[in-house]
Design a protein around this motif. Sequence first.
Motif, PDB file in Angstrom:
ATOM      1  N   ASP A  15      11.426  -8.834  -3.730  1.00 33.91           N
ATOM      2  CA  ASP A  15      10.866  -9.082  -5.071  1.00 33.91           C
ATOM      3  C   ASP A  15      11.525 -10.302  -5.724  1.00 33.91           C
ATOM      4  OD1 ASP A  15       9.059  -7.028  -4.851  1.00 33.91           O
ATOM      5  OD2 ASP A  15      10.396  -5.542  -5.724  1.00 33.91           O
TER       6      ASP A  15
ATOM      7  N   ARG B 197       9.406 -13.816  -6.649  1.00 29.66           N
ATOM      8  CA  ARG B 197       9.405 -14.388  -8.013  1.00 29.66           C
ATOM      9  C   ARG B 197       9.959 -15.812  -7.975  1.00 29.66           C
ATOM     10  NH1 ARG B 197       6.999 -10.049  -7.733  1.00 29.66           N
ATOM     11  NH2 ARG B 197       7.669  -8.160  -8.764  1.00 29.66           N
TER      12      ARG B 197
ATOM     13  N   ASP C 271       4.059 -15.621  -9.620  1.00 27.89           N
ATOM     14  CA  ASP C 271       3.481 -14.603  -8.744  1.00 27.89           C
ATOM     15  C   ASP C 271       2.859 -13.420  -9.502  1.00 27.89           C
ATOM     16  OD1 ASP C 271       3.343 -13.171  -6.111  1.00 27.89           O
ATOM     17  OD2 ASP C 271       4.789 -11.886  -7.141  1.00 27.89           O
ATOM     18  N   ALA C 272       3.585 -12.918 -10.511  1.00 25.03           N
ATOM     19  CA  ALA C 272       3.078 -11.733 -11.235  1.00 25.03           C
ATOM     20  C   ALA C 272       1.758 -12.057 -11.930  1.00 25.03           C
ATOM     21  CB  ALA C 272       4.126 -11.257 -12.246  1.00 25.03           C
TER      22      ALA C 272
ATOM     23  N   LYS D 164      -1.105 -12.155  -9.387  1.00 22.31           N
ATOM     24  CA  LYS D 164      -1.509 -10.793  -8.984  1.00 22.31           C
ATOM     25  C   LYS D 164      -2.319 -10.130 -10.103  1.00 22.31           C
ATOM     26  CE  LYS D 164       2.192 -10.115  -5.631  1.00 22.31           C
ATOM     27  NZ  LYS D 164       3.613  -9.823  -5.447  1.00 22.31           N
TER      28      LYS D 164
ATOM     29  N   THR E  77       6.018  -4.154  -1.583  1.00 23.37           N
ATOM     30  CA  THR E  77       6.748  -3.293  -2.517  1.00 23.37           C
ATOM     31  C   THR E  77       5.842  -2.777  -3.642  1.00 23.37           C
ATOM     32  OG1 THR E  77       7.469  -5.257  -3.716  1.00 23.37           O
ATOM     33  CG2 THR E  77       8.962  -4.423  -2.028  1.00 23.37           C
TER      34      THR E  77
ATOM     35  N   ASP F  19       3.352  -4.261  -5.856  1.00 21.77           N
ATOM     36  CA  ASP F  19       2.915  -4.913  -7.108  1.00 21.77           C
ATOM     37  C   ASP F  19       1.425  -4.730  -7.408  1.00 21.77           C
ATOM     38  OD1 ASP F  19       5.434  -5.879  -7.581  1.00 21.77           O
ATOM     39  OD2 ASP F  19       4.978  -7.967  -7.083  1.00 21.77           O
TER      40      ASP F  19
ATOM     41  N   ARG G  90       9.491   2.867  -6.591  1.00 21.43           N
ATOM     42  CA  ARG G  90       9.019   2.292  -7.873  1.00 21.43           C
ATOM     43  C   ARG G  90       7.837   3.068  -8.450  1.00 21.43           C
ATOM     44  NH1 ARG G  90       7.182  -3.626  -6.730  1.00 21.43           N
ATOM     45  NH2 ARG G  90       7.222  -3.870  -8.972  1.00 21.43           N
TER      46      ARG G  90
END
Length: 245
Positions: free
Chosen positions: A34, A38, A45-46, A49, A71, A73, A103
């Motif tokens: 992660d 980033r 990236d976030a 997505k 992971t 996201d 998570r």
Amino acid sequence: MARFALKIRDHLDVPERKRFYNERHFAEAAPRYDVATRAMSLFRDASWKARLVEALPPVRAPLCVDIACGTGDVAFLLAERYPEGRVAGLDIAEPMLAIARERNRSRNLRFLRQDMCAIDFPEESADIVTGSYALRNAPDLPRAVGEIRRILKPGGTAAFLDFSKPRAACFRIPRHILLRTWCGFWGLLLHGNHEVHGSIAASLSAFPDRRALRALFAENGFAPVSSRRFFLGITELLVFRRSSR
Ligand SMILES: C[S@@+](CC[C@H](N)C(=O)[O-])C[C@H]1O[C@@H](n2cnc3c(N)ncnc32)[C@H](O)[C@@H]1O
């Protein structure tokens, strides 16, 4: 586990070897994946997505399958976007899945160890299939696209975010050098190994360029819905609809 010493260039030609490489590579990358994602995307990236999930159609209670979920996201965003739906995140690397499960706070989301080339879902069962940085890692890309078509309902949506490959060598070669240097730097910093993440550039060498990728989806009965490039075209979001034939 022994130190990761594989080289991607020895593993791209045969699907079994590529699968083996990727499973080991992402097991090595998992604990700092992660942070690396980033950092390598300069924290973009976030939002890419989020754009992927925003580009999906409104469906009341869909079955969503996120291939190569890592992971988790995108799977988390899907579970939030479709609270009445069900989401399955699939991946082959157990250490990536372990982080995703840790998570996970959603009741409508589960993570399963499955290969994108042999998806264990019935024909025409999914409303939505997503994948971020997924297709490039397929051991056998035409087979993975065939599997996505098989599990999608007619009219279902498939959306993918990945590095995109220009056709012209004058753009491709500098990008290769840039990706190898930048991503390899993060591999070196976080894992003491340039191959971790540095292999992204080589993985693109065996990946179709933009036009060929669209053609592969068209051959498999997908119609383009939308596309959007980010970061001067380094990454691209592609959305398709599965035809009913
Ligand atoms: C670059 S990561 C992307 C993870 C996540 N989708 C994201 O965007 O952060 C690629 C993922 O593909 C998974 N992967 C590689 N080969 C696979 C395969 N044949 N089937 C399913 N997952 C695979 C890896 O384990 C890894 O988690």
